[in-house]
Design a protein around this motif. Structure first.
Motif, PDB file in Angstrom:
ATOM      1  N   PHE A  92       0.785 -12.601  -9.317  1.00  0.00           N
ATOM      2  CA  PHE A  92       0.878 -13.598 -10.370  1.00  0.00           C
ATOM      3  C   PHE A  92      -0.434 -14.375 -10.409  1.00  0.00           C
TER       4      PHE A  92
ATOM      5  N   GLN B  89       9.920 -18.614 -12.473  1.00  0.00           N
ATOM      6  CA  GLN B  89       8.701 -18.827 -11.700  1.00  0.00           C
ATOM      7  C   GLN B  89       8.619 -20.272 -11.220  1.00  0.00           C
TER       8      GLN B  89
ATOM      9  N   LEU C 243       1.561 -16.301 -14.855  1.00  0.00           N
ATOM     10  CA  LEU C 243       2.214 -15.084 -15.329  1.00  0.00           C
ATOM     11  C   LEU C 243       1.849 -13.880 -14.473  1.00  0.00           C
ATOM     12  N   PRO C 244       2.659 -12.813 -14.525  1.00  0.00           N
ATOM     13  CA  PRO C 244       2.292 -11.582 -13.812  1.00  0.00           C
ATOM     14  C   PRO C 244       1.066 -10.934 -14.458  1.00  0.00           C
TER      15      PRO C 244
END
Length: 297
Positions: A166, A198, A242-243
């Motif tokens: 991430f 998350q 975010l990934p």
């Protein structure tokens, strides 16, 4: 004729009970009843006598038992040599994270469909790994594809596929995007965009990083959909967590930049899950085989 229905039939014969078969197969009892009704309609025979609260296998049921076991044994032998791709039919149900459905899964599904065009695919969204496990436990899906750490999960068989991470991503126009390195404190001075799962950092096994992020990062946007979070970052509404696999195309197009944050250590793994009590179908075997080809362990 669905192998799934034959497996259910044999489980009822083994346990002597519709309810016990449903429990062991992780089906609802109504699903088990419907499957047996489908079999009886297809064969135009009665498979069980229902007398009082007990069930008894009929003569035709005993005849089917022998043939059904042979069919399942044969299907497993065929699957073991890869021959299932010639005639594989039926349905495969998959749960996956929104980000995976957007970034990675379409190309995998396309390849699977080209190999097994007669298999119907149902793909459901999982909010997070816990939602995926719930869907597996309630037999809503056969397989789940998620990102998580390597901890063993009770009642689930886990296949590790690929390491991923991430990152914090920002619009190229944001001042921090011009810096060689960025601190978490600097990120905290900006509007931060996260997604609900998350925010609780449930995937994070590195406790130091987890505590640091929870202490420093106070999100301005809590967007449950990661695609929506990515679009906000593109429009320079904030810095998104975010990934990397989700944003890599946007980075190549120059729509986003990955910030270099030395303090951040958030590695997770793409993985497949299935319930330990789930009867492995040929469709599941074929999909797992494809995933291992794409992500060799």
């Amino acid at each position: 004729m669905e192998l799934r229905n034959l497996i259910t039939f044999l489980k009822i014969v083994e346990t002597g009970s519709f309810s016990k078969a449903a429990e062991q197969l992780r089906y609802s009892q109504s699903t088990v009843t419907v499957q047996i009704q489908q079999l009886e309609e297809e064969l135009n025979v009665q498979l069980f006598d229902r007398i009082g609260k007990k069930i008894y296998v009929t003569e035709k049921g005993r005849e089917l038992e022998t043939h059904a076991q042979k069919m399942i044994d044969l299907s497993q032998k065929i699957a073991s040599i890869g021959g299932e791709e010639l005639e594989l039919q039926g349905t495969l149900r998959i749960a996956a994270l929104d980000s995976l459905i957007t970034a990675s899964l379409p190309s995998i599904l396309r390849e699977f469909h080209s190999r097994y065009p007669k298999v119907d695919l149902i793909v459901k969204t999982a909010d997070n790994v816990f939602d995926a496990e719930r869907q597996l436990s309630q037999n809503e899906v056969d397989l789940a594809i998620v990102t998580h750490d390597k901890r063993s999960a009770k009642h689930f068989v886990k296949t590790i596929l690929k390491e991923t991470r991430f990152v914090f991503a920002a619009s190229p126009s944001r001042p921090l995007a011009q810096k060689q390195t960025v601190t978490l404190a600097e990120i905290a001075e900006n509007d931060v965009i996260i997604t609900n799962q998350q925010f609780y950092f449930s995937d994070m096994s590195n406790e130091d990083t987890k505590k640091t992020l929870e202490y420093i990062i106070k999100p301005r946007f809590d967007i449950w959909n990661p695609i929506g979070a990515m679009e906000l970052a593109k429009q320079d509404c904030g810095i998104a967590f975010l990934p990397h696999y989700l944003i890599q195309d946007a980075v190549k197009k120059g729509e986003l930049c990955v910030l270099n944050v030395p303090e951040l250590n958030f590695t997770v793994w793409l993985q497949m899950l299935h319930h330990e009590q789930k009867a492995i179908t040929p469709q599941m075997t074929a999909f797992c085989k494809l995933m291992k080809e794409i992500y060799p362990i």
